[in-house]
Design a protein around this motif. Structure first.
Motif, PDB file in Angstrom:
ATOM      1  N   PRO A  10      -2.953 -15.824   5.589  1.00 29.79           N
ATOM      2  CA  PRO A  10      -3.057 -16.137   4.154  1.00 29.79           C
ATOM      3  C   PRO A  10      -2.655 -14.995   3.237  1.00 29.79           C
ATOM      4  O   PRO A  10      -2.103 -15.218   2.157  1.00 29.79           O
ATOM      5  CB  PRO A  10      -4.529 -16.510   3.981  1.00 29.79           C
ATOM      6  CG  PRO A  10      -4.959 -16.987   5.334  1.00 29.79           C
ATOM      7  CD  PRO A  10      -4.189 -16.159   6.324  1.00 29.79           C
ATOM      8  N   GLY A  11      -2.923 -13.768   3.669  1.00 31.27           N
ATOM      9  CA  GLY A  11      -2.574 -12.620   2.835  1.00 31.27           C
ATOM     10  C   GLY A  11      -1.086 -12.409   2.666  1.00 31.27           C
ATOM     11  O   GLY A  11      -0.647 -11.695   1.755  1.00 31.27           O
ATOM     12  N   LEU A  12      -0.282 -13.032   3.538  1.00 35.14           N
ATOM     13  CA  LEU A  12       1.165 -12.844   3.496  1.00 35.14           C
ATOM     14  C   LEU A  12       1.899 -13.933   2.702  1.00 35.14           C
ATOM     15  O   LEU A  12       3.123 -13.877   2.584  1.00 35.14           O
ATOM     16  CB  LEU A  12       1.728 -12.804   4.921  1.00 35.14           C
ATOM     17  CG  LEU A  12       1.297 -11.612   5.781  1.00 35.14           C
ATOM     18  CD1 LEU A  12       1.824 -11.774   7.194  1.00 35.14           C
ATOM     19  CD2 LEU A  12       1.778 -10.297   5.170  1.00 35.14           C
ATOM     20  N   VAL A  13       1.166 -14.898   2.173  1.00 35.36           N
ATOM     21  CA  VAL A  13       1.810 -15.994   1.441  1.00 35.36           C
ATOM     22  C   VAL A  13       2.739 -15.477   0.338  1.00 35.36           C
ATOM     23  O   VAL A  13       3.843 -16.015   0.149  1.00 35.36           O
ATOM     24  CB  VAL A  13       0.752 -16.971   0.886  1.00 35.36           C
ATOM     25  CG1 VAL A  13       1.372 -17.938  -0.109  1.00 35.36           C
ATOM     26  CG2 VAL A  13       0.093 -17.730   2.034  1.00 35.36           C
ATOM     27  N   PRO A  14       2.390 -14.409  -0.406  1.00 35.23           N
ATOM     28  CA  PRO A  14       3.315 -13.934  -1.446  1.00 35.23           C
ATOM     29  C   PRO A  14       4.663 -13.460  -0.896  1.00 35.23           C
ATOM     30  O   PRO A  14       5.633 -13.362  -1.656  1.00 35.23           O
ATOM     31  CB  PRO A  14       2.553 -12.769  -2.091  1.00 35.23           C
ATOM     32  CG  PRO A  14       1.113 -13.056  -1.816  1.00 35.23           C
ATOM     33  CD  PRO A  14       1.094 -13.692  -0.455  1.00 35.23           C
ATOM     34  N   LEU A  15       4.732 -13.162   0.408  1.00 38.77           N
ATOM     35  CA  LEU A  15       5.981 -12.696   1.012  1.00 38.77           C
ATOM     36  C   LEU A  15       6.688 -13.784   1.811  1.00 38.77           C
ATOM     37  O   LEU A  15       7.675 -13.513   2.495  1.00 38.77           O
ATOM     38  CB  LEU A  15       5.710 -11.500   1.932  1.00 38.77           C
ATOM     39  CG  LEU A  15       5.125 -10.246   1.286  1.00 38.77           C
ATOM     40  CD1 LEU A  15       4.969  -9.138   2.326  1.00 38.77           C
ATOM     41  CD2 LEU A  15       6.007  -9.765   0.129  1.00 38.77           C
ATOM     42  N   ASP A  52       3.468 -13.165  13.438  1.00 36.42           N
ATOM     43  CA  ASP A  52       2.773 -13.700  14.616  1.00 36.42           C
ATOM     44  C   ASP A  52       1.326 -14.069  14.302  1.00 36.42           C
ATOM     45  O   ASP A  52       0.484 -14.137  15.178  1.00 36.42           O
ATOM     46  CB  ASP A  52       2.833 -12.716  15.783  1.00 36.42           C
ATOM     47  CG  ASP A  52       2.137 -11.382  15.494  1.00 36.42           C
ATOM     48  OD1 ASP A  52       1.482 -11.256  14.424  1.00 36.42           O
ATOM     49  OD2 ASP A  52       2.246 -10.458  16.323  1.00 36.42           O
ATOM     50  N   GLY A  53       1.032 -14.266  13.015  1.00 41.56           N
ATOM     51  CA  GLY A  53      -0.310 -14.637  12.595  1.00 41.56           C
ATOM     52  C   GLY A  53      -1.152 -13.468  12.135  1.00 41.56           C
ATOM     53  O   GLY A  53      -2.187 -13.665  11.499  1.00 41.56           O
ATOM     54  N   ARG A  54      -0.718 -12.250  12.459  1.00 43.51           N
ATOM     55  CA  ARG A  54      -1.460 -11.083  11.990  1.00 43.51           C
ATOM     56  C   ARG A  54      -1.072 -10.750  10.547  1.00 43.51           C
ATOM     57  O   ARG A  54      -0.276 -11.456   9.927  1.00 43.51           O
ATOM     58  CB  ARG A  54      -1.204  -9.898  12.927  1.00 43.51           C
ATOM     59  CG  ARG A  54      -1.905 -10.067  14.267  1.00 43.51           C
ATOM     60  CD  ARG A  54      -1.687  -8.871  15.171  1.00 43.51           C
ATOM     61  NE  ARG A  54      -0.341  -8.857  15.754  1.00 43.51           N
ATOM     62  CZ  ARG A  54       0.117  -7.867  16.537  1.00 43.51           C
ATOM     63  NH1 ARG A  54      -0.656  -6.827  16.798  1.00 43.51           N
ATOM     64  NH2 ARG A  54       1.339  -7.940  17.042  1.00 43.51           N
ATOM     65  N   TRP A  83       5.793  -4.846   7.388  1.00 42.81           N
ATOM     66  CA  TRP A  83       5.515  -4.976   5.958  1.00 42.81           C
ATOM     67  C   TRP A  83       4.129  -5.582   5.760  1.00 42.81           C
ATOM     68  O   TRP A  83       3.810  -6.621   6.334  1.00 42.81           O
ATOM     69  CB  TRP A  83       6.542  -5.899   5.299  1.00 42.81           C
ATOM     70  CG  TRP A  83       7.955  -5.385   5.281  1.00 42.81           C
ATOM     71  CD1 TRP A  83       8.661  -4.815   6.307  1.00 42.81           C
ATOM     72  CD2 TRP A  83       8.852  -5.417   4.157  1.00 42.81           C
ATOM     73  NE1 TRP A  83       9.925  -4.504   5.907  1.00 42.81           N
ATOM     74  CE2 TRP A  83      10.075  -4.867   4.598  1.00 42.81           C
ATOM     75  CE3 TRP A  83       8.724  -5.886   2.854  1.00 42.81           C
ATOM     76  CZ2 TRP A  83      11.175  -4.757   3.752  1.00 42.81           C
ATOM     77  CZ3 TRP A  83       9.825  -5.775   2.003  1.00 42.81           C
ATOM     78  CH2 TRP A  83      11.030  -5.204   2.456  1.00 42.81           C
ATOM     79  N   ARG A  84       3.323  -4.948   4.910  1.00 44.82           N
ATOM     80  CA  ARG A  84       2.010  -5.469   4.553  1.00 44.82           C
ATOM     81  C   ARG A  84       1.905  -5.555   3.033  1.00 44.82           C
ATOM     82  O   ARG A  84       2.562  -4.802   2.314  1.00 44.82           O
ATOM     83  CB  ARG A  84       0.900  -4.555   5.092  1.00 44.82           C
ATOM     84  CG  ARG A  84       0.719  -4.629   6.599  1.00 44.82           C
ATOM     85  CD  ARG A  84      -0.401  -3.703   7.069  1.00 44.82           C
ATOM     86  NE  ARG A  84      -0.797  -3.979   8.431  1.00 44.82           N
ATOM     87  CZ  ARG A  84      -0.197  -3.458   9.504  1.00 44.82           C
ATOM     88  NH1 ARG A  84       0.823  -2.616   9.353  1.00 44.82           N
ATOM     89  NH2 ARG A  84      -0.615  -3.761  10.723  1.00 44.82           N
ATOM     90  N   ILE A  85       1.027  -6.453   2.560  1.00 47.77           N
ATOM     91  CA  ILE A  85       0.838  -6.606   1.119  1.00 47.77           C
ATOM     92  C   ILE A  85      -0.625  -6.885   0.832  1.00 47.77           C
ATOM     93  O   ILE A  85      -1.313  -7.566   1.603  1.00 47.77           O
ATOM     94  CB  ILE A  85       1.721  -7.753   0.561  1.00 47.77           C
ATOM     95  CG1 ILE A  85       1.622  -7.802  -0.969  1.00 47.77           C
ATOM     96  CG2 ILE A  85       1.378  -9.097   1.184  1.00 47.77           C
ATOM     97  CD1 ILE A  85       2.649  -8.701  -1.627  1.00 47.77           C
ATOM     98  N   LYS A  86      -1.098  -6.323  -0.280  1.00 46.71           N
ATOM     99  CA  LYS A  86      -2.446  -6.608  -0.768  1.00 46.71           C
ATOM    100  C   LYS A  86      -2.414  -6.483  -2.283  1.00 46.71           C
ATOM    101  O   LYS A  86      -2.026  -5.432  -2.823  1.00 46.71           O
ATOM    102  CB  LYS A  86      -3.468  -5.623  -0.187  1.00 46.71           C
ATOM    103  CG  LYS A  86      -4.888  -5.922  -0.622  1.00 46.71           C
ATOM    104  CD  LYS A  86      -5.899  -4.986   0.025  1.00 46.71           C
ATOM    105  CE  LYS A  86      -7.316  -5.318  -0.397  1.00 46.71           C
ATOM    106  NZ  LYS A  86      -8.301  -4.394   0.200  1.00 46.71           N
TER     107      LYS A  86
END
Length: 201
Positions: A10-15, A52-54, A83-86
């Motif tokens: 869910p945290g990656l939806v913006p990407l 991969d879901g992470r 790539w990570r986003i918060k």
């Protein structure tokens, strides 16, 4: 339309607009940065963003020189990263085949799929070319992925060195597979701008 996989963290939806394999061509101004093999050229590129879901996207990119007819020549460089986003803030860890490891930080623009990144830390091996940092701008424009990169060395201030216009690759399961030459032949290279910043104006 941007598709959001059901198993995407869910945290990656913006990407989600980055996901998939992208292929196309661009312009490299490598001659500004010296070295025995440095020369301005057109290049082909394939970029993949996967998950991969992470809580990160895996990134890979490979580029190769193109001749005046768009035919694939020798490889340029390969990159791998995460790539990570918060809260619209991005962090990227990247490794390049030239012996460079980088940490990038940046931001997803509010209300549009555009990302600004800048290096925070650079580590180089003894054989890597001179390099002190860079900036990148990625944008999702009319279904295409466009980017421009800037680079600095101890002798050259930060300036644009590569830009590309990439299109989403067709899943071979949904259509004809790529030709044996892959994406080495690009018909519209002459139509690419000299300066990728024009993509974002």
């Amino acid at each position: 339309m941007i598709e959001i996989p059901s198993d995407l963290n869910p945290g990656l939806v913006p990407l989600a607009f980055l996901l998939g394999t992208w292929q196309g061509a661009g312009v490299a101004a490598l001659d500004k940065f010296g070295g025995p093999d440095a020369e301005a050229c057109n290049f082909g590129q394939e970029v993949t963003f996967s998950h991969d879901g992470r809580d990160f996207l895996e990134f890979s990119s490979r580029t190769w020189r193109l001749d005046a007819d768009g035919k694939r020549l020798d490889p340029l460089e390969t990159e791998h990263g995460y790539w990570r986003i918060k809260d619209r803030q991005l962090e990227v860890v990247m490794v390049r085949d030239q012996g460079v490891a980088e940490v990038w930080y940046g931001e997803l623009a509010e209300g549009k799929p555009q990302i600004d990144l800048a290096t925070d830390a650079v580590a180089r091996t003894a054989v890597s070319p001179p390099y002190t940092g860079g900036k990148r701008l990625y944008g999702y424009v009319n279904g295409d992925l466009m980017w421009v990169g800037e680079k600095a060395t101890p002798d050259v201030p930060l300036q644009a060195y590569m830009s590309a216009h990439l299109k989403k690759a067709v899943d071979p399961r949904l259509g004809a597979p790529p030709s044996p030459e892959g994406w080495g032949r690009v018909a519209d290279i002459k139509d690419l701008p000299d300066d990728g910043i024009a993509f974002f104006r």
